[in-house]
Design a protein around this motif. Sequence first.
Motif, PDB file in Angstrom:
ATOM      1  N   ALA A 174       0.836  -1.201   0.000  1.00  0.00           N
ATOM      2  CA  ALA A 174       0.000   0.000   0.000  1.00  0.00           C
ATOM      3  C   ALA A 174       0.871   1.251   0.000  1.00  0.00           C
ATOM      4  O   ALA A 174       0.421   2.331  -0.375  1.00  0.00           O
ATOM      5  CB  ALA A 174      -0.920  -0.012   1.217  1.00  0.00           C
ATOM      6  N   LYS A 175       2.120   1.106   0.396  1.00  0.00           N
ATOM      7  CA  LYS A 175       3.018   2.256   0.483  1.00  0.00           C
ATOM      8  C   LYS A 175       4.109   2.261  -0.584  1.00  0.00           C
ATOM      9  O   LYS A 175       4.678   3.309  -0.883  1.00  0.00           O
ATOM     10  CB  LYS A 175       3.695   2.290   1.861  1.00  0.00           C
ATOM     11  CG  LYS A 175       2.727   2.616   2.993  1.00  0.00           C
ATOM     12  CD  LYS A 175       3.237   2.124   4.326  1.00  0.00           C
ATOM     13  CE  LYS A 175       4.254   3.068   4.944  1.00  0.00           C
ATOM     14  NZ  LYS A 175       4.674   2.580   6.286  1.00  0.00           N
ATOM     15  N   PHE A 176       4.466   1.082  -1.103  1.00  0.00           N
ATOM     16  CA  PHE A 176       5.556   0.992  -2.072  1.00  0.00           C
ATOM     17  C   PHE A 176       5.137   0.148  -3.269  1.00  0.00           C
ATOM     18  O   PHE A 176       4.381  -0.800  -3.114  1.00  0.00           O
ATOM     19  CB  PHE A 176       6.795   0.360  -1.425  1.00  0.00           C
ATOM     20  CG  PHE A 176       7.401   1.193  -0.329  1.00  0.00           C
ATOM     21  CD1 PHE A 176       8.329   2.172  -0.618  1.00  0.00           C
ATOM     22  CD2 PHE A 176       7.023   0.997   1.002  1.00  0.00           C
ATOM     23  CE1 PHE A 176       8.891   2.943   0.385  1.00  0.00           C
ATOM     24  CE2 PHE A 176       7.576   1.768   2.012  1.00  0.00           C
ATOM     25  CZ  PHE A 176       8.512   2.748   1.707  1.00  0.00           C
ATOM     26  N   PRO A 177       5.676   0.488  -4.450  1.00  0.00           N
ATOM     27  CA  PRO A 177       5.366  -0.323  -5.621  1.00  0.00           C
ATOM     28  C   PRO A 177       5.929  -1.739  -5.450  1.00  0.00           C
ATOM     29  O   PRO A 177       6.982  -1.910  -4.827  1.00  0.00           O
ATOM     30  CB  PRO A 177       6.098   0.379  -6.769  1.00  0.00           C
ATOM     31  CG  PRO A 177       6.543   1.691  -6.242  1.00  0.00           C
ATOM     32  CD  PRO A 177       6.588   1.599  -4.761  1.00  0.00           C
ATOM     33  N   PRO A 178       5.265  -2.725  -6.010  1.00  0.00           N
ATOM     34  CA  PRO A 178       5.736  -4.105  -5.858  1.00  0.00           C
ATOM     35  C   PRO A 178       7.136  -4.333  -6.425  1.00  0.00           C
ATOM     36  O   PRO A 178       7.892  -5.128  -5.876  1.00  0.00           O
ATOM     37  CB  PRO A 178       4.696  -4.929  -6.624  1.00  0.00           C
ATOM     38  CG  PRO A 178       3.902  -3.964  -7.417  1.00  0.00           C
ATOM     39  CD  PRO A 178       3.999  -2.645  -6.740  1.00  0.00           C
ATOM     40  N   GLU A 179       7.493  -3.605  -7.507  1.00  0.00           N
ATOM     41  CA  GLU A 179       8.842  -3.791  -8.066  1.00  0.00           C
ATOM     42  C   GLU A 179       9.891  -3.422  -7.028  1.00  0.00           C
ATOM     43  O   GLU A 179      10.942  -4.047  -6.935  1.00  0.00           O
ATOM     44  CB  GLU A 179       9.105  -2.897  -9.283  1.00  0.00           C
ATOM     45  CG  GLU A 179       8.070  -2.890 -10.378  1.00  0.00           C
ATOM     46  CD  GLU A 179       7.025  -1.822 -10.135  1.00  0.00           C
ATOM     47  OE1 GLU A 179       7.261  -0.669 -10.509  1.00  0.00           O
ATOM     48  OE2 GLU A 179       5.989  -2.153  -9.546  1.00  0.00           O
ATOM     49  N   THR A 180       9.598  -2.347  -6.290  1.00  0.00           N
ATOM     50  CA  THR A 180      10.557  -1.893  -5.283  1.00  0.00           C
ATOM     51  C   THR A 180      10.733  -2.947  -4.201  1.00  0.00           C
ATOM     52  O   THR A 180      11.847  -3.204  -3.749  1.00  0.00           O
ATOM     53  CB  THR A 180      10.063  -0.575  -4.656  1.00  0.00           C
ATOM     54  OG1 THR A 180      10.014   0.416  -5.666  1.00  0.00           O
ATOM     55  CG2 THR A 180      10.988  -0.115  -3.547  1.00  0.00           C
ATOM     56  N   VAL A 181       9.647  -3.568  -3.813  1.00  0.00           N
ATOM     57  CA  VAL A 181       9.722  -4.570  -2.756  1.00  0.00           C
ATOM     58  C   VAL A 181      10.538  -5.771  -3.229  1.00  0.00           C
ATOM     59  O   VAL A 181      11.421  -6.269  -2.531  1.00  0.00           O
ATOM     60  CB  VAL A 181       8.311  -5.016  -2.320  1.00  0.00           C
ATOM     61  CG1 VAL A 181       8.396  -6.100  -1.256  1.00  0.00           C
ATOM     62  CG2 VAL A 181       7.522  -3.824  -1.802  1.00  0.00           C
ATOM     63  N   ARG A 182      10.272  -6.216  -4.435  1.00  0.00           N
ATOM     64  CA  ARG A 182      11.014  -7.355  -4.961  1.00  0.00           C
ATOM     65  C   ARG A 182      12.499  -7.011  -5.129  1.00  0.00           C
ATOM     66  O   ARG A 182      13.377  -7.793  -4.767  1.00  0.00           O
ATOM     67  CB  ARG A 182      10.419  -7.816  -6.296  1.00  0.00           C
ATOM     68  CG  ARG A 182      11.124  -9.030  -6.842  1.00  0.00           C
ATOM     69  CD  ARG A 182      10.319  -9.798  -7.877  1.00  0.00           C
ATOM     70  NE  ARG A 182      11.139 -10.869  -8.389  1.00  0.00           N
ATOM     71  CZ  ARG A 182      10.738 -12.136  -8.543  1.00  0.00           C
ATOM     72  NH1 ARG A 182       9.513 -12.476  -8.238  1.00  0.00           N
ATOM     73  NH2 ARG A 182      11.555 -13.047  -8.999  1.00  0.00           N
ATOM     74  N   PHE A 183      12.738  -5.833  -5.667  1.00  0.00           N
ATOM     75  CA  PHE A 183      14.112  -5.368  -5.858  1.00  0.00           C
ATOM     76  C   PHE A 183      14.861  -5.310  -4.521  1.00  0.00           C
ATOM     77  O   PHE A 183      15.997  -5.758  -4.397  1.00  0.00           O
ATOM     78  CB  PHE A 183      14.069  -3.983  -6.506  1.00  0.00           C
ATOM     79  CG  PHE A 183      15.411  -3.394  -6.834  1.00  0.00           C
ATOM     80  CD1 PHE A 183      16.135  -3.855  -7.917  1.00  0.00           C
ATOM     81  CD2 PHE A 183      15.922  -2.364  -6.067  1.00  0.00           C
ATOM     82  CE1 PHE A 183      17.368  -3.296  -8.225  1.00  0.00           C
ATOM     83  CE2 PHE A 183      17.154  -1.803  -6.365  1.00  0.00           C
ATOM     84  CZ  PHE A 183      17.880  -2.280  -7.446  1.00  0.00           C
ATOM     85  N   PHE A 184      14.188  -4.795  -3.530  1.00  0.00           N
ATOM     86  CA  PHE A 184      14.763  -4.715  -2.180  1.00  0.00           C
ATOM     87  C   PHE A 184      15.117  -6.107  -1.654  1.00  0.00           C
ATOM     88  O   PHE A 184      16.208  -6.328  -1.118  1.00  0.00           O
ATOM     89  CB  PHE A 184      13.750  -4.029  -1.256  1.00  0.00           C
ATOM     90  CG  PHE A 184      14.131  -4.033   0.198  1.00  0.00           C
ATOM     91  CD1 PHE A 184      15.138  -3.207   0.669  1.00  0.00           C
ATOM     92  CD2 PHE A 184      13.471  -4.858   1.098  1.00  0.00           C
ATOM     93  CE1 PHE A 184      15.496  -3.211   2.022  1.00  0.00           C
ATOM     94  CE2 PHE A 184      13.820  -4.864   2.444  1.00  0.00           C
ATOM     95  CZ  PHE A 184      14.840  -4.041   2.903  1.00  0.00           C
ATOM     96  N   LEU A 185      14.218  -7.044  -1.838  1.00  0.00           N
ATOM     97  CA  LEU A 185      14.453  -8.403  -1.335  1.00  0.00           C
ATOM     98  C   LEU A 185      15.641  -9.062  -2.020  1.00  0.00           C
ATOM     99  O   LEU A 185      16.321  -9.892  -1.428  1.00  0.00           O
ATOM    100  CB  LEU A 185      13.203  -9.267  -1.525  1.00  0.00           C
ATOM    101  CG  LEU A 185      12.010  -8.929  -0.623  1.00  0.00           C
ATOM    102  CD1 LEU A 185      10.788  -9.723  -1.036  1.00  0.00           C
ATOM    103  CD2 LEU A 185      12.349  -9.181   0.845  1.00  0.00           C
ATOM    104  N   LEU A 186      15.882  -8.696  -3.276  1.00  0.00           N
ATOM    105  CA  LEU A 186      16.975  -9.327  -4.012  1.00  0.00           C
ATOM    106  C   LEU A 186      18.283  -8.562  -3.895  1.00  0.00           C
ATOM    107  O   LEU A 186      19.312  -8.997  -4.404  1.00  0.00           O
ATOM    108  CB  LEU A 186      16.591  -9.472  -5.490  1.00  0.00           C
ATOM    109  CG  LEU A 186      15.428 -10.433  -5.772  1.00  0.00           C
ATOM    110  CD1 LEU A 186      15.063 -10.403  -7.255  1.00  0.00           C
ATOM    111  CD2 LEU A 186      15.764 -11.854  -5.332  1.00  0.00           C
TER     112      LEU A 186
END
Length: 485
Positions: free
Chosen positions: A280-292
Amino acid sequence: MEVYNTMTRRKETFQPREPGKVGIYVCGPTTYNYIHLGNARPLVFFDTVRRYFAYKGYEVLYIQNFTDVDDKIINRAAQEGKDPLELSRTYIDEYFKDAGALNVRRADQHPKVTGHMPEIIKMVEALVENGSAYVVEGDVYFEVRKFAGYGKLSGRTLDDLLAGARVEVDTRKRDPLDFAVWKSSKPGEPAWDSPWGPGRPGWHIECSAMSLKYLGTSFDIHGGGFDLVFPHHENEIAQSEAATGETFVRYWLHNGFITVKEEKMSKSLGNFFLVRDILAKFPPETVRFFLLSTHYRSPLDFDDEKLAAAGRGLERIKTSVRLLTEALAKKTSEDTVAVTGDLQTAIDTLKASFDAAMDDDFNTALAIGIVFELAREANTAVQRLGETLARADREVLSKAMDVFKAFNEVLGVFKVDSSGNMIIESVSEENSGLAEKLLSLIIDVRQEARKKKDWGTSDRIRDGLKELGIVLEDTPQGVRWKKQG
RNA sequence: GGCGACAUAGCCAAGUGGUAAGGCAGAGGACUGCAAAUCCUCCAUUCCCCGGUUCAAAUCCGGGUGUCGCCUCCA
């Protein structure tokens, strides 16, 4: 290709059971809640592993289970006054929404415990028959002392384990570490008929039964979080090898934890963040990118600031893809002088480095560093271009774009449209048609103001749009706009 | 108590014997009406501390300190 095997505690050269094929089993969630970021890490990581094998040309068989019968589900359902199986069905649906948002592909099979009772019961029977398990009042326990290799995955002996054991004393068990493979049910609990009376599978047995069913014995990779090493995976090994007499799994891969303020994110500590709340706060690409962006075996500390920093970095990559797209849209000239020679040279090197990084135990952090280098090289090349594009330059740029796509095929950060192009804008709402027309009208008006050097009006429009999340960039080729990442 | 992992710039982070990737933030410059984006330059003589091995160590060994994890449901 080297992978770190928890069993041997070192990197080993990966050799599949069958050449050219790889079978992967990843422990999926117990479905009594929405998934949190800690659950998302293995999903995203092993999805990337699977993508990389496919990228390397392997035929991949990827299995991820749902544990949809379990004490936690039963307790949760009781609290909410719901049917346990209904509750887990709900959370399975919700799981697919969250995982899908993170661009995690569906597994080839998503087996559920409820769909595999015959297999599970058959396995328990085999264990009882060969003396590895014993029956007590409708419960069936695995006898750890009967399995010589018990503790080999977690690197501990039975005595080590007993020394620090915090297990409740159950006098019916022959050894405190014996664990249930079948549990008799209390009235009102979900139950299946079995040779030992009505009951349900113990935790662990479902993964053994289902992985063996879909992948066979000695399959290639079994994955999950480090906290599954003991007891879950240790017990899976004991059961499976006691039942089949063969090596259960060739390579064990475990991801490190997500932490919050340096402490493990976990349900029991209550410091977890649901994937949907983060999205709800961050785009999903950012979350995936962060995890990797960190190697999968290292801990990864989460907070909004770090996620935001990852998002700003990702913006560079998006920009580069955007610049390449724009450059490739230029008219072709008959010019024979190419200006993108440096990029040409860089591409092959970077591609090789990327593969080498991933070959080294899936070093996504290093691989991402290489994506940034490609972005810089591509940006430099694009900057040298004129109004039109020489044929040779077009070839180089489109090759660069292909490499970006190949990297993304592995990392899966951006979703891809039907023609294989990365979706880098977060627009595409249903009504974007009208919005875009309005926007281009506003931009035209601003351009007229700029022609008259009416900077007041011009800046007011730009600032106003920025507040609405639309960023305008004035370039020699005209105005470019984008949604704020 | 037992077992294990980690410690790299303001922040994130790669790097397992050959002289510190990459990103964020920051400084200066080019470009711009101003911005933004982009590019260029700068930003760790040094990798928790102390010893040792070696021609050479962030990387190996020993000791210490600190942080985290597993041993109980957890990804």
